[in-house]
Design a protein around this motif. Structure first.
Motif, PDB file in Angstrom:
ATOM      1  N   ASP A 187       5.975   5.234   3.642  1.00  0.00           N
ATOM      2  CA  ASP A 187       5.991   3.877   4.202  1.00  0.00           C
ATOM      3  C   ASP A 187       7.056   3.038   3.478  1.00  0.00           C
ATOM      4  N   ASP A 188       7.364   1.862   3.999  1.00  0.00           N
ATOM      5  CA  ASP A 188       8.143   0.891   3.216  1.00  0.00           C
ATOM      6  C   ASP A 188       7.347   0.637   1.931  1.00  0.00           C
TER       7      ASP A 188
ATOM      8  N   ASP B  61       0.820  -1.220   0.000  1.00  0.00           N
ATOM      9  CA  ASP B  61       0.000   0.000   0.000  1.00  0.00           C
ATOM     10  C   ASP B  61       0.853   1.268   0.000  1.00  0.00           C
ATOM     11  N   GLY B  62       2.139   1.141   0.377  1.00  0.00           N
ATOM     12  CA  GLY B  62       3.042   2.284   0.353  1.00  0.00           C
ATOM     13  C   GLY B  62       3.115   2.918  -1.030  1.00  0.00           C
TER      14      GLY B  62
ATOM     15  N   LEU C  70       8.690   3.279  -8.116  1.00  0.00           N
ATOM     16  CA  LEU C  70       9.075   3.658  -6.754  1.00  0.00           C
ATOM     17  C   LEU C  70       9.383   5.153  -6.696  1.00  0.00           C
ATOM     18  N   LYS C  71      10.164   5.603  -7.668  1.00  0.00           N
ATOM     19  CA  LYS C  71      10.573   7.008  -7.702  1.00  0.00           C
ATOM     20  C   LYS C  71       9.358   7.917  -7.896  1.00  0.00           C
ATOM     21  N   ALA C  72       8.440   7.495  -8.760  1.00  0.00           N
ATOM     22  CA  ALA C  72       7.232   8.295  -8.993  1.00  0.00           C
ATOM     23  C   ALA C  72       6.440   8.443  -7.693  1.00  0.00           C
ATOM     24  N   ALA C  73       6.367   7.347  -6.916  1.00  0.00           N
ATOM     25  CA  ALA C  73       5.633   7.393  -5.640  1.00  0.00           C
ATOM     26  C   ALA C  73       6.347   8.302  -4.643  1.00  0.00           C
ATOM     27  N   LEU C  74       7.681   8.214  -4.595  1.00  0.00           N
ATOM     28  CA  LEU C  74       8.442   9.038  -3.649  1.00  0.00           C
ATOM     29  C   LEU C  74       8.364  10.523  -4.008  1.00  0.00           C
ATOM     30  N   LYS C  75       8.329  10.810  -5.302  1.00  0.00           N
ATOM     31  CA  LYS C  75       8.194  12.210  -5.728  1.00  0.00           C
ATOM     32  C   LYS C  75       6.868  12.775  -5.232  1.00  0.00           C
TER      33      LYS C  75
END
Lengths: 370, 141
Positions: free
Chosen positions: A335-336, A276-277, A304-309
């Motif tokens: 989140d993880d 869900d992160g 992953l990068k898109a989510a972190l941005k």
């Protein structure tokens, strides 16, 4: 002993070219080969100990029927500690193989039995450790498993991870969600709990603007969480902060997976399986669009990068600064996250013989702080 | 070595001082609706209960007082889902914390401060009201 070296399969060769790597808090495998195509995996740690786990297994799915070949993908999002998600990663696939061998095939029942026995065995471990390590009773994990076999994809889910299929359509791609989720913030999950516990007015409590089971946990089904399944664990020596104030007789959480079966069509390009992160920051459609419009190499890391941005934007900070934050305190920013992209080839990779068996466990080695 | 009694006494003294400061300190407010969400390089952002925006250098994340602050924020509001981090304190209290952190306290002082934060939280709980986010900004270096 001399090992035969002339039978290196495509999967092995690919592993050599694209080995699994660790870069700071990120673990990844940019591209690999499974029975029915390519795959890409990536994980990032936010908790002081990585609570997410994942794996991909490709090859025979039974011990006794070599014609049952396929790909197994698991994403396990732990909470309260890493023990439950690690236990699932160690145990669920061998159990699935065991049950599949009994009927010499994969079925919904086989997968459900693997989930049930994994949960049962984890609770046995909790019992064993109860006198010395009682907080194991408060450790749990979501469990998302996908099995691709015989032109079918089985998605079994306990908890709130998600599997989304990318289906090509009129020059673009459409997101088709394959998993059924169990999170108290979904109306369906709340209705289910209310109907199972009609006499408990506090089965669902709104806390910090989110629905939580008994005011403590958002997922309505899980592996582990022994203190919410058996009253014998909801007492001392488990610390009071992990206990429910009142006694219960009926299990509050169950480990039953919701299983969907989808027949794959030539339009089905790939499946994204993630904790869900990731979905906290990307919609299903945004995720499939990224995969559809990008090169395969490193696609999981790209998601992953898109989510972190997106996470950085929500916290009103720069992405480059977010990546500097140490695990532990980083949990206040995201989140993880685990993401696996499995590409689907209409035909198996090798038509004359099966691709080499493959087994990859995500997240090792990973950073750990006390 | 300091005993607990002495620590509590110190903590109380700080709270009184903080209360005094509350009367004196005023914040610069930007007059128009600015692009308040522009990300400052090398910073993370915390909002206070009175909607003031603080941008702290990332190095503050390794300070134990700030880590405690984040922990308290999580206990109070849960982990933020769709937006920035909010501290359960007002801007005056946070301003005061920053001053203490900048002075580089010794271990005993820090211990007393952490206790003080926890007790201040208890007293602030009753007056917690999230107001509309204003355009106040504060950069701390």
């Amino acid at each position: 002993m001399v090992k035969p070296c002339w039978r290196i399969g495509a999967g092995m060769e690919r592993s050599k070219i694209n080995p699994t790597k660790v870069d700071g808090l990120t673990w990844y495998k940019d591209l690999g080969l499974h029975t029915f195509g390519e795959f890409s995996m990536a994980m990032i740690q936010a908790n002081s100990v990585m609570e997410d786990q994942c794996q991909i297994e490709s090859g025979p799915l039974t011990f006794n029927n070599p014609t049952v070949q396929g790909t197994f993908v698991g994403v396990y999002d732990g909470h309260g500690g890493p023990e439950a998600s690690r236990f699932i990663a160690d145990n669920i696939f061998p159990k699935l193989k065991k049950f599949a061998s009994e009927g010499r095939e994969i079925s919904e029942q086989v997968i459900s039995k693997a989930f049930a026995e994994t949960d049962k065995d984890f609770l046995k471990t909790v019992t064993k450790q109860w006198p010395t390590n009682p907080q194991m009773a408060s450790v749990g994990s979501c469990c998302l498993a996908g099995v691709i076999c015989n032109g079918l994809v089985y998605i079994a889910n306990t908890g709130d991870s998600r599997a989304v299929l990318g289906r090509s359509e009129r020059g673009g791609v459409r997101a088709v969600q394959l998993s059924v989720e169990h999170n108290a913030n979904l109306e369906s999950a709340r209705q289910e709990l209310w109907s199972l516990h009609p006499n408990d007015p506090t089965i669902l409590v709104m806390k910090h603007r989110l629905w939580r089971v008994k005011g403590v946990i958002q997922v309505t089904r899980s592996i582990g969480d022994a203190y919410l399944k058996r009253a014998e664990f909801n007492r001392e020596p488990l610390l009071p902060k992990f206990r429910l104030p009142e006694h219960f007789t009926k299990p509050i959480l169950s480990a039953d997976p919701s299983v969907t079966i989808t027949r794959l069509s030539p339009q089905d390009e790939f499946i994204i399986l993630a904790s869900d992160g990731l979905w906290e920051h990307l919609s299903n459609q945004e995720a499939v669009d990224i995969v559809h419009n990008s090169p395969r190499q490193g696609i999981a890391r790209r998601l992953l990068k898109a989510a972190l941005k997106e996470a950085a934007k929500k916290r009103e900070m720069r992405y480059s600064d977010l990546t500097e934050i140490h695990p532990g305190v980083r949990r206040h920013f995201h989140d993880d996250i685990t993401v696996i992209v499995v590409y689907l080839n209409p035909h198996p990779v090798k038509t004359n013989s099966w691709a080499s068996p493959l087994s990859i466990r995500g997240g090792y080695p990973m950073h750990s702080t006390s | 070595m300091m005993n607990t009694k002495k620590l509590i006494k110190m903590a109380k003294k700080w709270q009184q001082r903080a209360a005094l400061h509350r009367k004196r300190i005023s914040f610069q407010r930007s007059s128009s609706a600015t692009s308040s969400t522009a990300a400052e390089k090398g910073c993370f952002v915390v909002y206070t209960t009175d909607s003031t925006r603080f941008a702290f250098p990332l190095s503050y994340l390794s300070n134990s007082v700030f880590q405690e602050l984040l922990k308290i924020s999580e206990e109070e509001f849960g982990l933020p889902t769709g937006g920035p981090i909010t501290s359960p304190f007002d801007s005056v209290f946070l301003e005061y914390l920053i001053k203490l952190v900048q002075r580089r306290m010794d271990a005993d002082t820090e211990k007393a401060l952490l206790m003080s934060i926890s007790s201040a939280r208890c007293s602030s709980q009753c007056s917690l009201k999230l107001q509309e986010r204003s355009t106040q900004q504060l950069l701390v270096f």
